[in-house]
Scaffold this motif. Structure first.
Motif, short mmCIF file in Angstrom:
data_model
loop_
_atom_site.label_atom_id
_atom_site.label_comp_id
_atom_site.label_asym_id
_atom_site.label_seq_id
_atom_site.Cartn_x
_atom_site.Cartn_y
_atom_site.Cartn_z
N VAL A 176 97.52 79.53 140.50
CA VAL A 176 98.60 79.88 141.42
C VAL A 176 98.81 81.39 141.45
O VAL A 176 99.05 81.98 142.50
CB VAL A 176 99.90 79.16 141.03
CG1 VAL A 176 101.06 79.64 141.88
CG2 VAL A 176 99.74 77.66 141.16
N TYR A 180 105.42 85.95 144.16
CA TYR A 180 106.52 84.97 144.16
C TYR A 180 106.74 84.34 142.78
O TYR A 180 107.85 83.93 142.46
CB TYR A 180 106.25 83.87 145.17
CG TYR A 180 106.08 84.38 146.58
CD1 TYR A 180 107.17 84.91 147.28
CD2 TYR A 180 104.84 84.36 147.21
CE1 TYR A 180 107.02 85.39 148.58
CE2 TYR A 180 104.68 84.84 148.50
CZ TYR A 180 105.77 85.36 149.18
OH TYR A 180 105.62 85.84 150.45
N LEU A 181 105.69 84.22 142.00
CA LEU A 181 105.79 83.56 140.70
C LEU A 181 105.33 84.54 139.62
O LEU A 181 104.18 84.95 139.59
CB LEU A 181 104.92 82.29 140.68
CG LEU A 181 105.13 81.34 139.51
CD1 LEU A 181 104.81 79.91 139.94
CD2 LEU A 181 104.26 81.70 138.32
N SER A 212 115.32 75.24 145.42
CA SER A 212 115.63 75.78 146.74
C SER A 212 117.04 76.34 146.83
O SER A 212 117.28 77.36 147.48
CB SER A 212 115.47 74.68 147.81
OG SER A 212 114.16 74.19 147.85
N LYS A 258 110.83 82.79 144.93
CA LYS A 258 110.52 83.79 143.92
C LYS A 258 111.18 83.39 142.61
O LYS A 258 112.39 83.19 142.54
CB LYS A 258 111.01 85.17 144.37
CG LYS A 258 110.50 86.30 143.50
CD LYS A 258 110.83 87.66 144.12
CE LYS A 258 110.24 88.78 143.27
NZ LYS A 258 110.50 90.11 143.88
N LEU A 306 105.20 73.19 138.99
CA LEU A 306 104.45 73.78 140.10
C LEU A 306 104.48 72.89 141.34
O LEU A 306 104.59 73.38 142.47
CB LEU A 306 103.01 74.06 139.68
CG LEU A 306 102.82 75.28 138.78
CD1 LEU A 306 101.37 75.36 138.30
CD2 LEU A 306 103.21 76.56 139.52
N ASP A 307 104.40 71.58 141.15
CA ASP A 307 104.51 70.65 142.30
C ASP A 307 105.86 70.82 142.99
O ASP A 307 105.94 70.88 144.22
CB ASP A 307 104.34 69.21 141.82
CG ASP A 307 102.89 68.85 141.51
OD1 ASP A 307 101.99 69.62 141.93
OD2 ASP A 307 102.66 67.84 140.83
N SER A 312 97.02 83.74 143.97
CA SER A 312 97.42 83.83 145.37
C SER A 312 98.91 84.04 145.58
O SER A 312 99.33 84.43 146.66
CB SER A 312 97.01 82.54 146.11
OG SER A 312 97.61 81.41 145.50
N SER A 313 99.72 83.81 144.53
CA SER A 313 101.18 83.85 144.72
C SER A 313 101.89 84.69 143.68
O SER A 313 103.05 84.44 143.35
CB SER A 313 101.74 82.41 144.68
OG SER A 313 101.13 81.60 145.63
N TRP A 344 107.90 73.43 142.76
CA TRP A 344 108.02 74.79 143.27
C TRP A 344 107.37 74.91 144.64
O TRP A 344 107.92 75.52 145.57
CB TRP A 344 107.39 75.75 142.26
CG TRP A 344 107.37 77.18 142.66
CD1 TRP A 344 108.43 78.05 142.70
CD2 TRP A 344 106.22 77.94 143.06
NE1 TRP A 344 108.00 79.30 143.09
CE2 TRP A 344 106.66 79.25 143.31
CE3 TRP A 344 104.87 77.63 143.21
CZ2 TRP A 344 105.78 80.26 143.72
CZ3 TRP A 344 103.99 78.63 143.61
CH2 TRP A 344 104.45 79.92 143.87
N LYS A 345 106.22 74.30 144.80
CA LYS A 345 105.54 74.33 146.10
C LYS A 345 106.34 73.53 147.13
O LYS A 345 106.47 73.95 148.28
CB LYS A 345 104.12 73.76 145.97
CG LYS A 345 103.20 74.65 145.15
CD LYS A 345 101.86 73.97 144.87
CE LYS A 345 100.98 74.82 143.97
NZ LYS A 345 99.71 74.11 143.61
N SER A 384 107.95 77.57 147.53
CA SER A 384 107.48 78.68 146.68
C SER A 384 108.48 79.83 146.59
O SER A 384 108.16 80.98 146.91
CB SER A 384 106.12 79.20 147.19
OG SER A 384 105.17 78.17 147.22
#
Length: 305
Positions: free
Chosen positions: A146, A153-154, A100, A129, A119-120, A149-150, A122-123, A127
């Motif tokens: 992931v 961002y990823l 963050s 970029k 990933l945990d 849908s994202s 990051w969410k 999320s």
């Protein structure tokens, strides 16, 4: 002699296996080869001989499904014997806030478990970029869902020409005109090879040890006895192969085959004294399955001798 050569002369007569992506089956010819690490090329079909050889699958319970299902398509039954467990470390709780608060040029992920942990976090971080470099196809696969849908961002933007940490560290793209930052969330048991290689190239690396692996607390002795007699044990990490070797009774000379997910695990198996070790030249589920099939086929050939 190259570690990745399929065979080398020895006093032990073993069947050599050659594989081709253009053929529909494995081709076998007798040749003297050493009982050593053998790299598996692409092989499309396992020639079963009426029976379904057992394979031991050793990931944590609940994480063996894809391998079991892939082997079932070849008529192969699996015995599940989890060997390791993952435990979170304090850096696990730090990772969301680091993501963050700080923008990195690269996030480097070198195993499926490290990918899931990332990933945990990051969410949990909302999320942000990020641009990700992975060690190979097996690690990249954990991002598939992931990315649907994202993707904006990823961005899984890099994989090395060979799926090893050393090659990743030597090939990760670097912006020459400014400081290039890398976040490397990893197991505490991962070697320092990647960050050392990156630092030597001028990257600014932040490593977080987010988890560790330990042997399972309890092994069912009945299942272990069955596992010791199966032709092939499949392993996905150096920790798993170390755990397996620790379970072999000192009075038993175990000489069946080990099928490893990749070269790093295969090297660990060799260093522990195991001889019949198989691994794919291209790590990932498909290559791992093909290595298991090759090991089983060689086993069947010897059963007929």
């Amino acid at each position: 002699m190259s570690l990745l050569s399929l065979s080398t002369l020895s006093t032990v007569l073993l069947p050599a296996v050659s594989c081709s992506s253009s053929s529909s089956s494995l081709q076998i010819r007798p040749r003297k080869i050493a009982t050593r690490i053998q790299a598996s090329a692409f092989c499309s079909t396992y020639l079963a001989s009426g029976s379904n050889p057992n394979v031991v699958v050793t990931r944590e319970r609940g994480k063996n499904g894809k391998l079991i299902n892939s082997l079932a398509k070849h008529g192969i039954d699996c015995l599940e014997l989890p060997l390791i467990q993952h435990k979170q470390l304090p850096d696990y709780d730090r990772l969301p806030s680091v993501l963050s608060d700080t923008a990195f040029d690269w996030i480097v992920i070198t195993s499926p478990e490290a990918g899931l942990v990332f990933l945990d976090a990051w969410k949990a971080a909302g999320s942000p970029k990020v641009k990700v470099g992975v060690v190979g196809a097996g690690t990249a696969s954990v991002f598939t869902e992931v990315l649907r849908s994202s993707k904006q961002y990823l961005d899984v933007a890099f994989a090395p020409s060979k799926a090893t940490g050393k090659v990743l560290a030597s090939e990760l793209p670097k912006l020459e005109n400014r400081r290039c930052t890398v976040l490397y969330p990893a197991s505490s048991k991962a070697s320092g090879e990647i960050e050392e290689g990156l630092v030597n190239r001028g990257f600014d690396v932040t490593r977080l040890n987010t988890y560790t692996t330990t042997p399972v607390d309890l092994v069912d002795q009945g299942v272990l006895e069955r596992a010791l007699s199966t032709p092939v044990v499949s392993v996905a990490s150096p920790s798993a192969i170390r755990a397996w070797v620790s379970l072999i009774p000192k009075s038993q000379k175990w000489s069946n085959s080990v099928a490893c997910i990749g070269e790093t695990t295969a090297l660990a198996a060799k260093n522990l004294g195991l001889q019949n070790v198989y691994f794919p030249t291209n790590p990932g589920l498909e290559g791992w399955v093909n290595s298991i099939l090759e090991a089983l086929q060689v086993h069947e050939r010897f059963q007929k001798v």
